[in-house]
Scaffold this motif. Sequence first.
Motif, PDB file in Angstrom:
ATOM      1  N   VAL A  97       0.838  -1.208   0.000  1.00 24.91           N
ATOM      2  CA  VAL A  97       0.000   0.000   0.000  1.00 24.91           C
ATOM      3  C   VAL A  97       0.871   1.257   0.000  1.00 24.91           C
ATOM      4  O   VAL A  97       0.639   2.195  -0.780  1.00 24.91           O
ATOM      5  CB  VAL A  97      -0.949   0.009   1.212  1.00 24.91           C
ATOM      6  N   GLY A  98       1.871   1.289   0.876  1.00 21.19           N
ATOM      7  CA  GLY A  98       2.727   2.465   0.951  1.00 21.19           C
ATOM      8  C   GLY A  98       3.475   2.717  -0.340  1.00 21.19           C
ATOM      9  O   GLY A  98       3.582   3.874  -0.800  1.00 21.19           O
ATOM     10  N   ALA A  99       3.997   1.663  -0.970  1.00 18.98           N
ATOM     11  CA  ALA A  99       4.714   1.826  -2.230  1.00 18.98           C
ATOM     12  C   ALA A  99       3.774   2.281  -3.340  1.00 18.98           C
ATOM     13  O   ALA A  99       4.157   3.092  -4.201  1.00 18.98           O
ATOM     14  CB  ALA A  99       5.387   0.507  -2.615  1.00 18.98           C
ATOM     15  N   SER A 100       2.532   1.797  -3.330  1.00 18.29           N
ATOM     16  CA  SER A 100       1.559   2.232  -4.337  1.00 18.29           C
ATOM     17  C   SER A 100       1.228   3.713  -4.172  1.00 18.29           C
ATOM     18  O   SER A 100       1.046   4.430  -5.159  1.00 18.29           O
ATOM     19  CB  SER A 100       0.281   1.397  -4.229  1.00 18.29           C
ATOM     20  N   MET A 101       1.144   4.176  -2.930  1.00 15.31           N
ATOM     21  CA  MET A 101       0.902   5.598  -2.690  1.00 15.31           C
ATOM     22  C   MET A 101       2.070   6.436  -3.202  1.00 15.31           C
ATOM     23  O   MET A 101       1.873   7.475  -3.838  1.00 15.31           O
ATOM     24  CB  MET A 101       0.689   5.845  -1.195  1.00 15.31           C
ATOM     25  N   LEU A 102       3.291   5.977  -2.949  1.00 15.63           N
ATOM     26  CA  LEU A 102       4.468   6.700  -3.423  1.00 15.63           C
ATOM     27  C   LEU A 102       4.539   6.696  -4.943  1.00 15.63           C
ATOM     28  O   LEU A 102       4.840   7.713  -5.567  1.00 15.63           O
ATOM     29  CB  LEU A 102       5.736   6.086  -2.833  1.00 15.63           C
ATOM     30  N   PHE A 103       4.250   5.530  -5.539  1.00 14.58           N
ATOM     31  CA  PHE A 103       4.293   5.446  -6.992  1.00 14.58           C
ATOM     32  C   PHE A 103       3.175   6.275  -7.622  1.00 14.58           C
ATOM     33  O   PHE A 103       3.358   6.872  -8.685  1.00 14.58           O
ATOM     34  CB  PHE A 103       4.188   3.994  -7.454  1.00 14.58           C
ATOM     35  N   ASP A 131      -0.491 -15.648   0.780  1.00 19.31           N
ATOM     36  CA  ASP A 131      -1.356 -16.248  -0.228  1.00 19.31           C
ATOM     37  C   ASP A 131      -1.416 -15.366  -1.469  1.00 19.31           C
ATOM     38  O   ASP A 131      -1.362 -14.135  -1.391  1.00 19.31           O
ATOM     39  CB  ASP A 131      -2.772 -16.440   0.323  1.00 19.31           C
ATOM     40  N   ALA A 132      -1.580 -16.012  -2.629  1.00 12.81           N
ATOM     41  CA  ALA A 132      -1.588 -15.275  -3.898  1.00 12.81           C
ATOM     42  C   ALA A 132      -2.772 -14.312  -3.990  1.00 12.81           C
ATOM     43  O   ALA A 132      -2.643 -13.197  -4.506  1.00 12.81           O
ATOM     44  CB  ALA A 132      -1.614 -16.255  -5.059  1.00 12.81           C
ATOM     45  N   ASP A 133      -3.937 -14.740  -3.486  1.00 12.37           N
ATOM     46  CA  ASP A 133      -5.108 -13.865  -3.575  1.00 12.37           C
ATOM     47  C   ASP A 133      -4.922 -12.602  -2.727  1.00 12.37           C
ATOM     48  O   ASP A 133      -5.345 -11.510  -3.115  1.00 12.37           O
ATOM     49  CB  ASP A 133      -6.375 -14.610  -3.163  1.00 12.37           C
ATOM     50  N   TYR A 134      -4.256 -12.737  -1.574  1.00 14.72           N
ATOM     51  CA  TYR A 134      -3.983 -11.580  -0.721  1.00 14.72           C
ATOM     52  C   TYR A 134      -3.080 -10.591  -1.450  1.00 14.72           C
ATOM     53  O   TYR A 134      -3.323  -9.374  -1.446  1.00 14.72           O
ATOM     54  CB  TYR A 134      -3.331 -12.045   0.574  1.00 14.72           C
ATOM     55  N   ALA A 135      -2.033 -11.103  -2.092  1.00 12.24           N
ATOM     56  CA  ALA A 135      -1.102 -10.244  -2.819  1.00 12.24           C
ATOM     57  C   ALA A 135      -1.819  -9.480  -3.927  1.00 12.24           C
ATOM     58  O   ALA A 135      -1.608  -8.268  -4.111  1.00 12.24           O
ATOM     59  CB  ALA A 135       0.040 -11.078  -3.395  1.00 12.24           C
ATOM     60  N   VAL A 136      -2.674 -10.167  -4.667  1.00  9.96           N
ATOM     61  CA  VAL A 136      -3.410  -9.521  -5.761  1.00  9.96           C
ATOM     62  C   VAL A 136      -4.387  -8.479  -5.219  1.00  9.96           C
ATOM     63  O   VAL A 136      -4.492  -7.368  -5.747  1.00  9.96           O
ATOM     64  CB  VAL A 136      -4.156 -10.568  -6.605  1.00  9.96           C
ATOM     65  N   ASN A 137      -5.113  -8.816  -4.156  1.00  8.90           N
ATOM     66  CA  ASN A 137      -6.109  -7.904  -3.599  1.00  8.90           C
ATOM     67  C   ASN A 137      -5.471  -6.617  -3.074  1.00  8.90           C
ATOM     68  O   ASN A 137      -5.968  -5.516  -3.331  1.00  8.90           O
ATOM     69  CB  ASN A 137      -6.886  -8.594  -2.479  1.00  8.90           C
ATOM     70  N   VAL A 138      -4.371  -6.756  -2.332  1.00  9.93           N
ATOM     71  CA  VAL A 138      -3.706  -5.573  -1.788  1.00  9.93           C
ATOM     72  C   VAL A 138      -3.157  -4.701  -2.914  1.00  9.93           C
ATOM     73  O   VAL A 138      -3.351  -3.481  -2.938  1.00  9.93           O
ATOM     74  CB  VAL A 138      -2.567  -5.978  -0.827  1.00  9.93           C
ATOM     75  N   ALA A 184      -4.497   4.767   4.120  1.00 13.47           N
ATOM     76  CA  ALA A 184      -4.540   4.383   5.539  1.00 13.47           C
ATOM     77  C   ALA A 184      -5.623   3.339   5.798  1.00 13.47           C
ATOM     78  O   ALA A 184      -5.401   2.356   6.535  1.00 13.47           O
ATOM     79  CB  ALA A 184      -4.773   5.621   6.407  1.00 13.47           C
ATOM     80  N   THR A 185      -6.805   3.506   5.210  1.00 13.09           N
ATOM     81  CA  THR A 185      -7.879   2.517   5.410  1.00 13.09           C
ATOM     82  C   THR A 185      -7.500   1.167   4.801  1.00 13.09           C
ATOM     83  O   THR A 185      -7.819   0.114   5.359  1.00 13.09           O
ATOM     84  CB  THR A 185      -9.205   3.007   4.802  1.00 13.09           C
ATOM     85  N   LEU A 186      -6.811   1.196   3.661  1.00 14.54           N
ATOM     86  CA  LEU A 186      -6.373  -0.061   3.046  1.00 14.54           C
ATOM     87  C   LEU A 186      -5.292  -0.737   3.894  1.00 14.54           C
ATOM     88  O   LEU A 186      -5.234  -1.975   3.972  1.00 14.54           O
ATOM     89  CB  LEU A 186      -5.848   0.203   1.636  1.00 14.54           C
ATOM     90  N   MET A 187      -4.436   0.055   4.524  1.00 15.45           N
ATOM     91  CA  MET A 187      -3.427  -0.523   5.417  1.00 15.45           C
ATOM     92  C   MET A 187      -4.080  -1.236   6.594  1.00 15.45           C
ATOM     93  O   MET A 187      -3.638  -2.317   7.003  1.00 15.45           O
ATOM     94  CB  MET A 187      -2.485   0.578   5.919  1.00 15.45           C
ATOM     95  N   VAL A 188      -5.136  -0.627   7.135  1.00 21.47           N
ATOM     96  CA  VAL A 188      -5.855  -1.262   8.238  1.00 21.47           C
ATOM     97  C   VAL A 188      -6.465  -2.588   7.778  1.00 21.47           C
ATOM     98  O   VAL A 188      -6.365  -3.614   8.469  1.00 21.47           O
ATOM     99  CB  VAL A 188      -6.946  -0.326   8.781  1.00 21.47           C
ATOM    100  N   ALA A 189      -7.095  -2.580   6.599  1.00 14.73           N
ATOM    101  CA  ALA A 189      -7.693  -3.807   6.070  1.00 14.73           C
ATOM    102  C   ALA A 189      -6.626  -4.874   5.826  1.00 14.73           C
ATOM    103  O   ALA A 189      -6.817  -6.054   6.153  1.00 14.73           O
ATOM    104  CB  ALA A 189      -8.448  -3.504   4.774  1.00 14.73           C
ATOM    105  N   ALA A 190      -5.487  -4.458   5.255  1.00 16.28           N
ATOM    106  CA  ALA A 190      -4.402  -5.409   4.987  1.00 16.28           C
ATOM    107  C   ALA A 190      -3.872  -6.008   6.289  1.00 16.28           C
ATOM    108  O   ALA A 190      -3.574  -7.214   6.362  1.00 16.28           O
ATOM    109  CB  ALA A 190      -3.278  -4.711   4.221  1.00 16.28           C
ATOM    110  N   TRP A 191      -3.765  -5.182   7.321  1.00 24.44           N
ATOM    111  CA  TRP A 191      -3.276  -5.669   8.617  1.00 24.44           C
ATOM    112  C   TRP A 191      -4.265  -6.646   9.257  1.00 24.44           C
ATOM    113  O   TRP A 191      -3.870  -7.698   9.777  1.00 24.44           O
ATOM    114  CB  TRP A 191      -3.033  -4.480   9.543  1.00 24.44           C
ATOM    115  N   LEU A 192      -5.565  -6.321   9.205  1.00 20.55           N
ATOM    116  CA  LEU A 192      -6.577  -7.193   9.802  1.00 20.55           C
ATOM    117  C   LEU A 192      -6.593  -8.568   9.129  1.00 20.55           C
ATOM    118  O   LEU A 192      -6.666  -9.605   9.797  1.00 20.55           O
ATOM    119  CB  LEU A 192      -7.954  -6.533   9.701  1.00 20.55           C
TER     120      LEU A 192
END
Length: 426
Positions: A97-103, A131-138, A184-192
Motif C-alpha cells: 500500500v505504501g509503495a503504491s501511494m508513493l508510486f 497467499d496469492a489472492d492476498y497479494a493480488v487484492n492488496v 490508511a484505510t487499506l493498510m488497516v484492512a491489509a493488517w486485519l
Amino acid sequence: MELSVLLGVLVFLLIIGVPVAFSLLGATLVTFFMMDMPAIAVFQRMAGGMSIFSLMAIPFFVFAGELMHRSGIAERLVRVAEAAFGRSRGGLGQVDVGASMLFGAVSGSAIASVSAMGSTLMPMMRERGYDADYAVNVTSTSAVCGLLIPPSHNMIIYAAAAGVGVSIGELFVGGIVPGILTGATLMVAAWLVAVKRGYPKGEFPGWMAFLRAFIMALPGLFTAIIIVGGVLGGLFTATESSAVAVLYTVAVAALLYRSMGPRAFLDAAIQAVKTTAMVLLIIGSASGFGWMLALLEAPTQLANLITTVTDNPILILLIINLILLVLGTFMDMSPLIVITTPIFLPIVVGLGMDPVQFGVIMMLNLGIGLVTPPVGSVLFVGAAIGKVKVEETVKTIWPFYGALFVALMVVTYVPSVTMGLVNLMR
C-alpha cells in the motif's frame, strides 16, 4: 424512444463483448440514424472531444509512468516503503500500500501502479508465505490511491469535462489528503486480514537503512514536487508540467540512476502510445455519446428523477455514489467521467458542494469500479500478474472493498478532507 434506443444499444453491445469505445460510438450512430441526422456530426463531436488542450497532458503523464516502471524507480520506492512499514504483522501488505501511494505520487496511473508494484512485490510476497489472492487484492486496491494523489491524468479529464472554472491545480491539491486517507484505510484492512491469516512479521532494518533507501528514492519522488509545485507556483500549466515530468524522469533514469537503456525507453514509448490511443478513442466516443445524452435531455430527466425520489442532500449524494459505483463495474473510467460529469455536477453544485470535492469523489468512486468485475481492468491486470483467477480474488477481496467504501463515505460527507488544503491555497 430515442433515449431508450441509445441506452439499449449500448448495453447490448457491452454484453456481447464489444469494446467500450466502439459500443459508445455504435449506440450514438444508431440513434443518429434513427433521428435522421447526419453521421458526420458524431465524428465532429469525437474530434472536438479529443482536441482539448489540457488533454495533451495525458500522453506525457502516461509516458512518464511507463518510464518510471521500466527504469527502476518503482523498486526504489518499494525499498523505502519496506523500511518504513515492513515490521508490522503482514508487513509486506503495508509495504504494498505504501509503495503504491508513493508510486501514485509520481505516475498518477492505476494501471501503471498495479503493473509496477505487482511485478515487484507479488513474487516477494509469495516467497515469504503470503497467499496469492492476498497479494493480488492488496496490490490492485492500493493502485486506486494513484488516482487521487497528484498528478492524476483522470483529474485532467474531469477538469475538461466540467468546463471553465475547475482548476487542475486545485484538483491535484484536493486529492492529497483523500489519497492518504484511502491508503490508511487499506493498510488497516491489509493488517486485519494478515492477523487473521497469521502472516509473519517483518523486521525494522534500522534508521540508517531507511535513510539510505529514502535518499536513493528521493530523485524519483521529487517528480511529484516539481509537477504540483510548478503548477501551483505558476511556473507552468498542468499540460506543460506533464512534459517536464517526462524530461525529468528521462534525466533521472538515464543520467543519475543509469538504469534505462534505449530498449527500455523504446518499450515505454510504445506502451505509452498504445495506452494514449485507447484513452483518447474512448474520450472521443464518450464525447459524442455525452452530446447525444444532452440532446435528448437525459441529464435533466435524471436530475428530476433523483430530486423526485428525495430532497435530502445526504440521500441524494448517496444515490449519486451508488449510480457511479454500479456504472463503474461495467464501464471504463475515462468515458464515465466525460459522460456523467455534466449530468451530476450541476446537481451537487446545487447542493452546495464544490466542484473540486465532487471531482475527488468521482476519482475514488470510479477507481473502485476499476477493481470490481465484470470490467475491473486494474483487478484483471493484477490477477494476471499474480497468476490467480479473478474468481478466487473476488471471494476474499471484501475487506478491501469495505476500506475503499469507508474512505468514499468520508470524502463525500466531510468536505474539509478534500477542501481543507484547497481553501488554504485559495
